[in-house]
Design a protein around this motif. Structure first.
Motif, PDB file in Angstrom:
ATOM      1  N   GLY A   1       0.776  -1.240   0.000  1.00 61.47           N
ATOM      2  CA  GLY A   1       0.000   0.000   0.000  1.00 61.47           C
ATOM      3  C   GLY A   1       0.804   1.285   0.000  1.00 61.47           C
ATOM      4  N   VAL A   2       2.118   1.200  -0.215  1.00 59.60           N
ATOM      5  CA  VAL A   2       2.931   2.428  -0.236  1.00 59.60           C
ATOM      6  C   VAL A   2       2.941   3.068  -1.627  1.00 59.60           C
ATOM      7  CG1 VAL A   2       4.410   1.628   1.652  1.00 59.60           C
ATOM      8  CG2 VAL A   2       5.132   1.255  -0.713  1.00 59.60           C
ATOM      9  N   GLY A   3       2.258   2.428  -2.581  1.00 55.58           N
ATOM     10  CA  GLY A   3       2.175   2.995  -3.927  1.00 55.58           C
ATOM     11  C   GLY A   3       3.217   2.437  -4.882  1.00 55.58           C
ATOM     12  N   LYS A   4       3.788   1.279  -4.515  1.00 56.02           N
ATOM     13  CA  LYS A   4       4.837   0.668  -5.354  1.00 56.02           C
ATOM     14  C   LYS A   4       4.336   0.401  -6.773  1.00 56.02           C
ATOM     15  CE  LYS A   4       5.196  -3.502  -4.210  1.00 56.02           C
ATOM     16  NZ  LYS A   4       4.271  -4.016  -5.235  1.00 56.02           N
ATOM     17  N   SER A   5       3.117  -0.155  -6.906  1.00 55.99           N
ATOM     18  CA  SER A   5       2.613  -0.491  -8.249  1.00 55.99           C
ATOM     19  C   SER A   5       2.345   0.778  -9.053  1.00 55.99           C
ATOM     20  CB  SER A   5       1.322  -1.307  -8.165  1.00 55.99           C
ATOM     21  OG  SER A   5       1.550  -2.460  -7.414  1.00 55.99           O
ATOM     22  N   SER A   6       1.776   1.793  -8.416  1.00 56.30           N
ATOM     23  CA  SER A   6       1.510   3.052  -9.140  1.00 56.30           C
ATOM     24  C   SER A   6       2.820   3.668  -9.607  1.00 56.30           C
ATOM     25  CB  SER A   6       0.809   4.082  -8.248  1.00 56.30           C
ATOM     26  OG  SER A   6      -0.189   3.498  -7.488  1.00 56.30           O
TER      27      SER A   6
ATOM     28  N   ASN B   1       7.484   7.816  -1.608  1.00 52.74           N
ATOM     29  CA  ASN B   1       6.176   8.150  -2.174  1.00 52.74           C
ATOM     30  C   ASN B   1       5.284   8.697  -1.068  1.00 52.74           C
ATOM     31  OD1 ASN B   1       4.114   8.330  -4.111  1.00 52.74           O
ATOM     32  ND2 ASN B   1       3.351   6.267  -3.626  1.00 52.74           N
TER      33      ASN B   1
ATOM     34  N   PRO C   1       5.081  13.568  -4.199  1.00 52.80           N
ATOM     35  CA  PRO C   1       4.043  14.034  -3.279  1.00 52.80           C
ATOM     36  C   PRO C   1       2.733  13.256  -3.425  1.00 52.80           C
ATOM     37  CG  PRO C   1       4.337  15.605  -5.076  1.00 52.80           C
ATOM     38  CD  PRO C   1       5.377  14.535  -5.264  1.00 52.80           C
TER      39      PRO C   1
ATOM     40  N   SER D   1      -0.996  12.941  -4.462  1.00 48.27           N
ATOM     41  CA  SER D   1      -1.611  13.599  -5.606  1.00 48.27           C
ATOM     42  C   SER D   1      -2.934  12.915  -5.922  1.00 48.27           C
ATOM     43  CB  SER D   1      -0.656  13.486  -6.799  1.00 48.27           C
ATOM     44  OG  SER D   1      -1.362  13.530  -8.000  1.00 48.27           O
TER      45      SER D   1
ATOM     46  N   ARG E   1      -3.867   9.246  -8.099  1.00 42.60           N
ATOM     47  CA  ARG E   1      -4.754   8.163  -7.656  1.00 42.60           C
ATOM     48  C   ARG E   1      -5.892   7.959  -8.659  1.00 42.60           C
ATOM     49  NH1 ARG E   1      -9.576   7.946  -6.632  1.00 42.60           N
ATOM     50  NH2 ARG E   1      -9.672   9.823  -5.365  1.00 42.60           N
TER      51      ARG E   1
HETATM   52  N1  LIG Z   1       1.509   9.676  -4.518  1.00 42.72           N
HETATM   53  C1  LIG Z   1       0.267   9.244  -4.375  1.00 42.72           C
HETATM   54  N2  LIG Z   1      -0.770  10.090  -4.142  1.00 42.72           N
HETATM   55  C2  LIG Z   1      -2.043   9.652  -4.002  1.00 42.72           C
HETATM   56  N3  LIG Z   1      -2.411   8.367  -4.068  1.00 42.72           N
HETATM   57  C3  LIG Z   1      -1.432   7.458  -4.287  1.00 42.72           C
HETATM   58  C4  LIG Z   1      -0.055   7.838  -4.454  1.00 42.72           C
HETATM   59  N4  LIG Z   1       0.675   6.691  -4.694  1.00 42.72           N
HETATM   60  C5  LIG Z   1      -0.212   5.681  -4.663  1.00 42.72           C
HETATM   61  N5  LIG Z   1      -1.470   6.113  -4.419  1.00 42.72           N
HETATM   62  C6  LIG Z   1      -2.705   5.324  -4.280  1.00 42.72           C
HETATM   63  O1  LIG Z   1      -2.519   4.443  -3.166  1.00 42.72           O
HETATM   64  C7  LIG Z   1      -3.153   3.189  -3.390  1.00 42.72           C
HETATM   65  C8  LIG Z   1      -2.135   2.054  -3.234  1.00 42.72           C
HETATM   66  O2  LIG Z   1      -1.208   2.164  -4.295  1.00 42.72           O
HETATM   67  P1  LIG Z   1      -0.561   0.897  -5.026  1.00 42.72           P
HETATM   68  O3  LIG Z   1      -1.607  -0.141  -5.329  1.00 42.72           O
HETATM   69  O4  LIG Z   1       0.256   1.416  -6.112  1.00 42.72           O
HETATM   70  O5  LIG Z   1       0.336   0.403  -3.820  1.00 42.72           O
HETATM   71  P2  LIG Z   1       1.231  -0.890  -3.654  1.00 42.72           P
HETATM   72  O6  LIG Z   1       2.339  -0.500  -2.765  1.00 42.72           O
HETATM   73  O7  LIG Z   1       1.578  -1.461  -4.966  1.00 42.72           O
HETATM   74  O8  LIG Z   1       0.249  -1.809  -2.889  1.00 42.72           O
HETATM   75  P3  LIG Z   1       0.195  -3.403  -2.885  1.00 42.72           P
HETATM   76  O9  LIG Z   1       1.593  -3.837  -2.707  1.00 42.72           O
HETATM   77  O10 LIG Z   1      -0.717  -3.677  -1.730  1.00 42.72           O
HETATM   78  O11 LIG Z   1      -0.364  -3.779  -4.226  1.00 42.72           O
HETATM   79  C9  LIG Z   1      -3.751   3.275  -4.792  1.00 42.72           C
HETATM   80  O12 LIG Z   1      -5.102   3.625  -4.674  1.00 42.72           O
HETATM   81  C10 LIG Z   1      -2.966   4.393  -5.458  1.00 42.72           C
HETATM   82  O13 LIG Z   1      -3.722   5.060  -6.457  1.00 42.72           O
END
Ligand SMILES: Nc1ncnc2c1ncn2[C@@H]1O[C@H](COP(=O)(O)OP(=O)(O)OP(=O)(O)O)[C@@H](O)[C@H]1O
Length: 360
Positions: free
Chosen positions: A110-115, A267, A309, A311, A315
């Motif tokens: 959930g730290v946004g790694k995939s995004s 992130n 940041p 954003s 998302r």
């Molecule tokens: N910088 C950001 N600002 C706002 N929202 C963000 C940001 N980075 C990621 N997100 C949002 O946070 C949520 C989790 O992101 P993501 O799925 O990329 O995380 P992850 O680390 O890959 O999670 P997992 O490992 O559980 O799949 C998503 O809804 C994504 O859109």
């Protein structure tokens, strides 16, 4: 009308999955003013697009266009051509690969790694690089959704053609599951799936391969470490110190399997307030902390590659399958990701273990 003029017109038609001219793929037969297009398999998702592109390309010649399918001999010849002399199922990312390979890990979910990974891949492709992306987050695959991919990969016998989105070739376990059913696999099955992603998928020549790793330090990380000996690790963390401690472990597992660490990405670093000030919702210092610890652990400097940041457009773009680096490049998160992509593009491929190509 001369067959060579028709061929020249068809040289411009690119197979959307293989990313090569259909004429180079021996998919076209021209006899006088009649064009036959031979698809690799019946009902491939690219069929309609190829047919439309062919008809448009030969419209001025008023050629007749017939759609057909390759026979087994023709398919075997095409596969051999695509493998470029390599044996079937050979790992194209072994020690002598020219592709720069990065494992993007985080420790915590959930730290946004995939995004971040999806946007980095798209940003690199936008700079003109040939990019592949493997969603190895077997338990939480989200890359296809983030890049708006609904197509399943086409299979040409044992060869898998990855869907292409925003010029990035993408493969994910989510593309092989019916109804998005959860996956409960043991280590050997995971290893086999990962191996298939690397060896059976037609990647062509890539400049970059990014791997979205599952959170944690499990079997997949070890399999990938073995299969991708030249890979470097990129660690994604939030500014929170508790997240940073877990993130450090994901970098450490890479070190154990012999991967060096390219750097740390922070992130969700802050939220820009309406008055322009920064609100540090998750605290601060996480990436600096992880980078310092990994520098000590690895014995070589691990930099912070950038801070992204929070954003809302990022998302929303992820949810809608529209990566922000293209849909809203002026957004501060998009420009931060663009700068990190630039740093990655400037990284040199490691020569350790590589056979030098010497020409006399
Ligand atoms: N910088 C950001 N600002 C706002 N929202 C963000 C940001 N980075 C990621 N997100 C949002 O946070 C949520 C989790 O992101 P993501 O799925 O990329 O995380 P992850 O680390 O890959 O999670 P997992 O490992 O559980 O799949 C998503 O809804 C994504 O859109």
């Amino acid at each position: 009308m001369s067959e060579s003029a028709i061929k020249r017109a068809l040289d411009k038609v690119i197979d959307p999955e293989l990313r090569l001219p259909i004429t180079d793929l021996d998919m076209v037969e021209i006899v006088e003013n009649n064009v036959t297009v031979k698809l690799t398999v019946a009902g491939c998702p690219a069929a309609q697009r190829i047919e439309a592109d062919v008809r448009a390309a030969v419209a001025e010649f008023e050629s007749t266009v017939t759609m057909s399918v390759m026979n087994q001999t023709e398919r075997d010849a095409l596969k051999a051509k695509l493998r470029n002399g390599k044996a079937p199922r050979q790992n194209p990312f072994d020690t002598d690969t020219l592709t720069r390979v990065y494992l993007v890990g985080s420790g915590k979910g959930g730290v946004g790694k995939s995004s971040v990974t999806a946007n980095l891949a798209v940003a690199l492709a936008d700079k003109g690089f040939r990019v592949g992306l493997v969603d190895a987050d077997i338990f939480g695959f989200s890359i296809p959704g983030q890049l708006g991919i609904k197509d399943k990969p086409t299979r040409v016998d044992e060869m898998i053609l990855p869907p292409v989105a925003f010029d990035v070739k993408v493969i994910s376990i989510g593309m092989f599951l019916d109804d998005n059913k959860p996956v409960a696999w043991r280590g050997p099955m995971l290893h086999r799936a990962i191996e298939q992603f690397l060896c059976d998928v037609y990647w062509g020549d890539l400049d970059f391969l990014l791997i979205d790793m599952p959170p944690g330090t499990g079997d997949v990380a070890i399999s990938l470490g073995q299969l991708l000996p030249t890979a470097k690790t990129i660690v994604v963390t939030t500014p929170q110190l508790a997240a940073a401690e877990v993130a450090e472990r994901s970098g450490a597992v890479g070190l154990q399997t012999g991967q060096s660490i390219l750097g740390v990405i922070e992130n969700m670093s802050w939220l820009v307030q309406p008055d322009g000030s920064r609100l540090e919702i998750f605290g601060s210092g996480g990436a600096e902390d992880v980078a310092a610890r990994l520098t000590t652990l690895s014995g070589s400097p691990v930099p912070v590659l950038g801070q992204i940041p929070l954003s809302i457009p990022l998302r929303e773009g992820s949810d809608a399958g529209n990566p922000i680096v293209l849909s809203d490049p002026a957004d501060p998160a998009a420009s931060a990701i663009g700068e990190i992509a630039l740093k990655i593009s400037q990284d040199k491929i490691g020569l350790a273990g590589k056979k030098l190509r010497v020409s006399l």
